[in-house]
Design a protein around this motif. Structure first.
Motif, PDB file in Angstrom:
ATOM      1  N   SER A 145     -17.538  14.001  26.180  1.00  0.00           N
ATOM      2  CA  SER A 145     -17.867  15.103  27.086  1.00  0.00           C
ATOM      3  C   SER A 145     -18.761  14.637  28.221  1.00  0.00           C
ATOM      4  N   HIS A 146     -19.473  13.543  27.997  1.00  0.00           N
ATOM      5  CA  HIS A 146     -20.421  13.035  28.983  1.00  0.00           C
ATOM      6  C   HIS A 146     -19.906  11.804  29.729  1.00  0.00           C
ATOM      7  N   TYR A 147     -18.608  11.522  29.599  1.00  0.00           N
ATOM      8  CA  TYR A 147     -17.982  10.503  30.437  1.00  0.00           C
ATOM      9  C   TYR A 147     -17.681  11.166  31.777  1.00  0.00           C
ATOM     10  N   LEU A 148     -18.511  10.912  32.735  1.00  0.00           N
ATOM     11  CA  LEU A 148     -18.444  11.582  34.033  1.00  0.00           C
ATOM     12  C   LEU A 148     -18.489  10.553  35.146  1.00  0.00           C
ATOM     13  N   THR A 149     -18.113  10.972  36.357  1.00  0.00           N
ATOM     14  CA  THR A 149     -18.230  10.105  37.521  1.00  0.00           C
ATOM     15  C   THR A 149     -18.734  10.908  38.708  1.00  0.00           C
ATOM     16  N   ILE A 179     -11.325  17.181  24.428  1.00  0.00           N
ATOM     17  CA  ILE A 179     -10.505  16.026  24.037  1.00  0.00           C
ATOM     18  C   ILE A 179     -11.105  15.285  22.843  1.00  0.00           C
ATOM     19  N   GLY A 180     -12.165  15.846  22.265  1.00  0.00           N
ATOM     20  CA  GLY A 180     -12.780  15.203  21.115  1.00  0.00           C
ATOM     21  C   GLY A 180     -13.631  14.004  21.515  1.00  0.00           C
ATOM     22  N   ASP A 185     -11.021   9.950  16.954  1.00  0.00           N
ATOM     23  CA  ASP A 185      -9.870   9.063  17.097  1.00  0.00           C
ATOM     24  C   ASP A 185      -9.903   7.960  16.046  1.00  0.00           C
ATOM     25  N   LEU A 186     -11.075   7.376  15.865  1.00  0.00           N
ATOM     26  CA  LEU A 186     -11.198   6.275  14.906  1.00  0.00           C
ATOM     27  C   LEU A 186     -10.890   6.733  13.485  1.00  0.00           C
ATOM     28  N   GLU A 187     -11.368   7.932  13.137  1.00  0.00           N
ATOM     29  CA  GLU A 187     -11.075   8.474  11.804  1.00  0.00           C
ATOM     30  C   GLU A 187      -9.577   8.703  11.635  1.00  0.00           C
ATOM     31  N   GLU A 188      -8.946   9.261  12.675  1.00  0.00           N
ATOM     32  CA  GLU A 188      -7.512   9.522  12.607  1.00  0.00           C
ATOM     33  C   GLU A 188      -6.704   8.234  12.478  1.00  0.00           C
ATOM     34  N   MET A 189      -7.261   7.151  13.032  1.00  0.00           N
ATOM     35  CA  MET A 189      -6.574   5.856  12.964  1.00  0.00           C
ATOM     36  C   MET A 189      -6.946   5.079  11.701  1.00  0.00           C
TER      37      MET A 189
END
Length: 199
Positions: A145-149, A179-180, A185-189
């Motif tokens: 959520s904090h991946y911003l530009t 988008i979580g 993602d790592l858990e799902e993988m």
């Protein structure tokens, strides 16, 4: 030797509607940019360390103070990052040299109480070149959520013999992030989150 600062530019953006929905709290991103004379412009210099050692603390302290003033407090900044754009008579190494030093970045990290590294860009361009400041959560590198530009430009900077040095921040992540996070993602993988070597 102190940096020769031609001017300081402040960027401040508040988003009230994102994705066709009104945000409960405005989404705010802001930056402080110092336009600095490039001491190595127009020539190859083998040892950049003397200027880096003297410029870093001055720029780090000055710009951090202004960022904290913009935010109201270090605690108010949730996401942070840094950037530098060197003018056309300089090397990308010069941009890197001014921001990739503990003497510069540690002022900001300590002021906001951060654990994560400072996301960054270092580029070269003419006046009015796009300035891109990537941000990430100051304590959790996997919090998407904090991946911003932050993106802005300065009409007359950098001149060919200048470097624009920037700190950026945000008081929240995206208002409607959905988008979580990286961990999901790592858990799902099937990765073992307790074993960093497995990731």
């Amino acid at each position: 030797m102190d940096p020769e600062i031609r001017k300081i530019v402040t960027f401040d953006e508040e988003v009230f509607i994102e994705g066709f929905r009104k945000a409960d709290v405005p989404w705010r991103m802001f930056a402080v940019a110092a336009v600095v004379q490039n001491p190595w412009a127009g020539r190859y210099v083998e040892d950049l360390r003397p200027e880096i050692r003297s410029f870093g603390p001055v720029l780090g302290e000055l710009m951090t103070e202004r960022m904290i003033k913009l935010a109201g407090s270090g605690a108010a900044i949730e996401a942070y990052g840094k950037a530098a754009v060197v003018g056309l008579d300089g090397e990308v190494e010069h941009a890197s040299g001014l921001i990739h030093t503990l003497r510069f970045g540690n002022h900001y990290r300590q002021a906001v109480g951060a654990k994560s590294y400072l996301a960054f860009t270092n580029t070269r361009g003419p006046a009015n070149a796009p300035i891109m400041v990537p941000l990430m959560d100051k304590n959790d590198a996997g919090r998407r959520s904090h991946y911003l530009t932050i993106q802005f430009a300065i009409a007359d900077a950098p001149r060919a013999d200048e470097i624009v040095v920037v700190l950026g921040g945000a008081t929240s992540g995206r208002p409607f992030h959905r988008i979580g996070d990286r961990y999901q993602d790592l858990e799902e993988m099937g990765h073992d989150l307790d074993n960093p070597a497995a990731v």
